[in-house]
Write an enzyme that holds these catalytic residues in place. Structure first.
Site, PDB file in Angstrom:
ATOM      1  N   HIS A  58       0.830  -1.204   0.000  1.00 61.08           N
ATOM      2  CA  HIS A  58       0.000   0.000   0.000  1.00 61.08           C
ATOM      3  C   HIS A  58       0.865   1.255   0.000  1.00 61.08           C
ATOM      4  O   HIS A  58       0.359   2.367  -0.158  1.00 61.08           O
ATOM      5  CB  HIS A  58      -0.924   0.021   1.227  1.00 61.08           C
ATOM      6  CG  HIS A  58      -1.889  -1.124   1.252  1.00 61.08           C
ATOM      7  ND1 HIS A  58      -1.579  -2.313   1.845  1.00 61.08           N
ATOM      8  CD2 HIS A  58      -3.141  -1.245   0.750  1.00 61.08           C
ATOM      9  CE1 HIS A  58      -2.614  -3.138   1.705  1.00 61.08           C
ATOM     10  NE2 HIS A  58      -3.570  -2.516   1.050  1.00 61.08           N
ATOM     11  N   ASP A  66      -5.026  -6.995  -7.135  1.00 65.05           N
ATOM     12  CA  ASP A  66      -5.146  -6.215  -5.907  1.00 65.05           C
ATOM     13  C   ASP A  66      -5.541  -4.796  -6.333  1.00 65.05           C
ATOM     14  O   ASP A  66      -5.593  -4.478  -7.530  1.00 65.05           O
ATOM     15  CB  ASP A  66      -3.822  -6.221  -5.141  1.00 65.05           C
ATOM     16  CG  ASP A  66      -4.022  -5.971  -3.642  1.00 65.05           C
ATOM     17  OD1 ASP A  66      -5.109  -5.498  -3.249  1.00 65.05           O
ATOM     18  OD2 ASP A  66      -3.085  -6.236  -2.869  1.00 65.05           O
TER      19      ASP A  66
END
Length: 577
Positions: A281, A353
């Site tokens: 992230h 993702d």
């Protein structure tokens, strides 16, 4: 499970793809399409039209053959949207949707882009993925069910409306749990790993799947198959543990449980986020292990998920130096097509993702979507701008840079999964927190409680108890206090035997000097620095975990869990087998 065989496990999907290509009139990857119609044939707009009853793959192939380019592109997109209702949102949510896709509401986004699915997002303070979540769609089960019903109503009017809209969310339980109110909260994956009983895991995840289905969710981005070989804070208790064999058994149980309830499982994050301590992230984590190490220590749980029939696998933003150095796995043909499909034999839907994460944002949304599809993904999750992703895919299809066969293959896989999920009755909301569901969570949590230092006799604590916690965890402290009282233990505001709770993200500074018992409610690594004579781990702060802990502290249950990760300075096993 040792070294993964290079022999593919399944070949049936090859027939699905061939059928789809023939039905769509495709002759090869390099065919350049002519001008596309602006809409599909009218008959396909009626639910059931163009999709014969019977085998899901045949239904998908027939439907694909009737769809326009715009519909094929929409089927491979799964963005998020702002708002907690399908057709009525706040002015702020409308502004967010306009920025994301030029529409006001989630339903309009589904209709405009002919979407294959939508992800429901939301986060908690402890969630390591919170930086990736820009809105919330989840408040409570009643609201979620109304939202999903509205989204499906909008999707049902589209040419691909014969197949149910995919509505997914990250309901992993533990720190990443989108719907937290009014549902049965399972203990974390790491707790299940400590319990070590796949049958308990399967029963708990069957309950979870039933509750998700009752809310209108048919795709769960779980379970996590990452083996926790590093001190990864982004994976942490989301993993079933450090032993690939034990983790593989747990993944299989979770997949079977979810899918028996009519909810597709997504095994993630391939090829193994637990082998890096970095956070995708924030950047692009690098896996420096050899290919053999990855085959033996990272891929076994994914293979177990495939063997259990998982309908989906999520690709990860990871740089696997031994296979395709410098290329995030999300965009790696070698990893997704040659390894995941060829070596592990996966024939279901590969989902990226979040494409709004930094490793995917090195390219514009349209180019990133095209690259992801060409690598072998079938569903593009959370593009940072859905309009640009849609337009980019459509343009690439029409200029030939995205082979039509690849798009047809992806859309066919997505629709096949949808038809596998179709025609399942939606459970009533009254099934939420049903006694048998809470019992499944309780049994799993009870089997997870682990002694890392102290007596295994189950004698419990002596005298009144004072419960303290780090980080102002009032709700958890209250839950344990109530559970201890119900178990017959007197709880005092101060002066008693101190039981100290340590939760997610806590370190040495969160330990309490003089505590008789220190309990790790997330990863147990912090216990390496704890001086308490008794060290316990629940790996979870769920109510079921606090109830199980209270039974142990009251001397009414013996702790039988086994730590699924090695804690420096503490024995690998104590009371557990």
């Amino acid at each position: 499970m040792g070294r993964v065989s290079i022999t593919p496990r399944r070949v049936g999907a090859a027939l699905v793809v061939l059928t789809a290509l023939l039905a769509a009139g495709c002759s090869g990857d390099d065919r350049r399409p002519g001008p596309a119609p602006t809409s599909a044939p009218a008959t396909a707009a009626t639910p059931g039209a163009g999709a014969p009853a019977g085998d899901p793959a045949a239904r998908a192939a027939a439907l694909v053959a009737s769809l326009a380019d715009e519909d094929l592109v929409g089927q491979v997109l799964m963005p998020y949207a702002y708002g907690d209702r399908a057709t009525e949102v706040s002015s702020g949510s409308a502004a967010g949707n306009r920025a994301l896709g030029g529409v006001d509401t989630p339903a309009e986004m589904v209709t405009k882009y002919r979407l294959g699915g939508l992800i429901l997002v939301g986060f908690s303070a402890d969630d390591p993925t919170s930086g990736n979540q820009e809105t919330t769609n989840v408040d409570n089960p009643e609201q979620v069910r109304a939202l999903t019903a509205g989204l499906r109503e909008a999707a049902g009017k589209l040419p691909a409306g014969a197949a149910p809209l995919l509505i997914g969310t990250d309901q992993e339980y533990g720190v990443v749990t989108r719907v937290t109110t009014g549902v049965t909260m399972l203990p974390s994956a790491l707790a299940a790993g400590a319990a070590g009983d796949p049958a308990l895991t399967e029963a708990a995840w069957r309950a979870a799947g039933t509750e998700l289905a009752a809310m209108g969710v048919n795709l769960d981005f779980a379970p996590v198959a990452d083996v926790l070989v590093t001190r990864s804070t982004v994976i942490g208790s989301r993993s079933f543990g450090a032993d690939p064999e034990r983790a593989a058994a747990q993944v299989g149980g979770a997949v079977r449980g979810l899918q028996s309830a009519g909810v597709a499982a997504t095994v993630k994050h391939f090829p193994g986020h637990g082998h890096s301590a970095a956070d995708s992230h924030e950047g692009l984590p690098v896996l420096r292990q050899s290919r053999r190490t990855l085959e033996e220590a990272a891929w076994s749980p994914f293979a177990a998920g495939v063997d259990a029939g998982a309908m989906a696998v999520m690709s990860a933003h990871l740089d696997v130096r031994a296979v395709d150095p410098g290329t995030p796995a999300t965009f790696s043909y070698k990893l997704l097509t040659e390894v995941l499909r060829g070596q592990l034999g996966f024939q279901g839907v590969v989902i990226t993702d979040g494409m709004n994460m930094p490793p995917a944002k090195r390219w514009a949304p349209g180019e990133a979507a095209v690259r992801a599809l060409k690598a072998g993904n079938d569903l593009i999750l959370m593009p940072p701008h859905v309009g640009q992703a849609y337009d980019g895919l459509l343009a690439a299809l029409r200029d030939g840079s995205l082979p039509r066969a690849r798009l047809v293959e992806a859309a066919t896989r997505v629709l096949t999964m949808k038809f596998r999920l179709a025609d399942r009755p939606t459970p009533e909301l009254s099934t939420l927190r049903a006694p048998e569901h809470r019992d499944a969570a309780r049994r799993l949590a009870a089997a997870a409680v682990t002694v890392l230092r102290g007596s295994c006799a189950g004698d419990g604590v002596r005298g009144p108890v004072t419960v303290t916690s780090s980080g102002g965890r009032e709700h958890t402290r209250k839950a344990l206090t109530e559970a201890l009282t119900a178990a017959g233990v007197k709880v005092m505001p101060s002066g008693g035997t101190v039981v100290h709770l340590v939760g997610y993200g806590d370190g040495r500074g969160d330990l309490r000097a003089g505590a008789a018992v220190t309990v790790a409610m997330d990863t147990p690594y912090v216990l390496a620095d704890a001086a308490s004579p008794t060290l316990l781990a629940t790996y979870s702060s769920s109510r079921s975990s606090m109830d199980a802990l209270a039974e142990v502290l009251a001397g009414k249950a013996r702790p039988g869990g086994r730590s699924p990760v090695k804690v420096p300075g503490l024995p690998a096993t104590t009371c557990g087998t």
